[in-house]
Design a protein around this motif. Structure first.
Motif, mmCIF file in Angstrom:
data_model
loop_
_atom_site.group_PDB
_atom_site.id
_atom_site.type_symbol
_atom_site.label_atom_id
_atom_site.label_comp_id
_atom_site.label_asym_id
_atom_site.label_seq_id
_atom_site.Cartn_x
_atom_site.Cartn_y
_atom_site.Cartn_z
ATOM 1 N N ASP A 1 -99.333 -3.524 -34.331
ATOM 2 C CA ASP A 1 -98.795 -3.126 -35.627
ATOM 3 C C ASP A 1 -97.271 -3.109 -35.535
ATOM 4 O O ASP A 1 -96.695 -2.205 -34.922
ATOM 5 C CB ASP A 1 -99.355 -1.748 -35.985
ATOM 6 N N LEU A 2 -96.627 -4.115 -36.138
ATOM 7 C CA LEU A 2 -95.174 -4.240 -36.030
ATOM 8 C C LEU A 2 -94.436 -3.033 -36.605
ATOM 9 O O LEU A 2 -93.457 -2.568 -36.024
ATOM 10 C CB LEU A 2 -94.687 -5.516 -36.723
ATOM 11 N N ASP A 3 -94.887 -2.513 -37.728
ATOM 12 C CA ASP A 3 -94.190 -1.381 -38.337
ATOM 13 C C ASP A 3 -94.286 -0.130 -37.464
ATOM 14 O O ASP A 3 -93.301 0.585 -37.279
ATOM 15 C CB ASP A 3 -94.730 -1.102 -39.744
ATOM 16 N N LYS B 1 -92.087 -0.786 -34.409
ATOM 17 C CA LYS B 1 -90.674 -0.705 -34.805
ATOM 18 C C LYS B 1 -90.241 0.750 -34.911
ATOM 19 O O LYS B 1 -89.186 1.138 -34.409
ATOM 20 C CB LYS B 1 -90.461 -1.426 -36.137
ATOM 21 N N GLU B 2 -91.049 1.578 -35.543
ATOM 22 C CA GLU B 2 -90.730 3.003 -35.670
ATOM 23 C C GLU B 2 -90.662 3.676 -34.298
ATOM 24 O O GLU B 2 -89.752 4.458 -34.025
ATOM 25 C CB GLU B 2 -91.783 3.696 -36.540
ATOM 26 N N ILE C 1 -90.505 -11.400 -37.179
ATOM 27 C CA ILE C 1 -89.914 -10.986 -35.911
ATOM 28 C C ILE C 1 -89.099 -9.724 -36.142
ATOM 29 O O ILE C 1 -88.277 -9.662 -37.054
ATOM 30 C CB ILE C 1 -89.011 -12.086 -35.311
ATOM 31 N N VAL C 2 -89.359 -8.723 -35.306
ATOM 32 C CA VAL C 2 -88.555 -7.508 -35.275
ATOM 33 C C VAL C 2 -87.905 -7.483 -33.902
ATOM 34 O O VAL C 2 -88.603 -7.466 -32.883
ATOM 35 C CB VAL C 2 -89.406 -6.237 -35.488
ATOM 36 N N GLN C 3 -86.583 -7.533 -33.864
ATOM 37 C CA GLN C 3 -85.864 -7.516 -32.592
ATOM 38 C C GLN C 3 -85.061 -6.227 -32.505
ATOM 39 O O GLN C 3 -84.349 -5.864 -33.430
ATOM 40 C CB GLN C 3 -84.939 -8.731 -32.487
#
Length: 143
Positions: free
Chosen positions: A14-16, A19-20, A42-44
């Protein structure tokens, strides 16, 4: 020619949520959160003071010659800090389940700080990817 390690992909479900965790829990800066192609996000994020980032990716086709990484399968990534007790306090205050500070002693792992280069803690992200934090001498912090 220089070869620099700049980005490490971290497999997550889960990207979100990831990220959190990395931004709010670990204090990593969010450098990019973008859909770079239709269906590819993409989350960098970059740890404070680091040139190397982590990339959380969804929808990316597998590159030829590589293997798919399963979320939670990445272990042994290591961060270095100059004050491990402060680092642990910051992680815990942000809700990260960080281990106690430990060092390698005559009988194996023992709680508390050790000498130079011999103080560690560990934590996992929500998917189970494992991180190690090591205290490095402060005179090396400018490298």
């Amino acid at each position: 020619m220089n070869w620099t390690l700049e980005v490490v992909p971290v497999p997550v479900t889960d990207l979100d949520r990831a990220k959190e965790f990395y931004a709010d829990g670990c204090g990593f800066a969010v450098d990019l959160d973008d859909e770079v192609a239709p269906g590819v996000r993409i989350v960098q994020l970059t740890p404070p003071g680091s040139r190397c980032s982590v990339a959380l990716i969804s929808g990316m086709p597998q590159m030829p010659g590589t293997r798919t990484m399963t979320p939670g399968s990445l272990h042994g990534l290591q961060l270095c800090v100059t004050d491990i007790e402060a680092a642990r306090a910051a992680l815990v205050a942000a809700g990260v389940d960080a281990s106690p500070v430990r060092h390698v002693g005559p009988a194996g792992w023992a709680e508390g700080k050790g000498g130079a280069w011999n103080s560690f803690l560990s934590f996992e992200d929500p998917d189970g990817n494992g991180w190690i934090v090591q205290e490095a001498p402060s005179e090396l912090s400018e490298r």
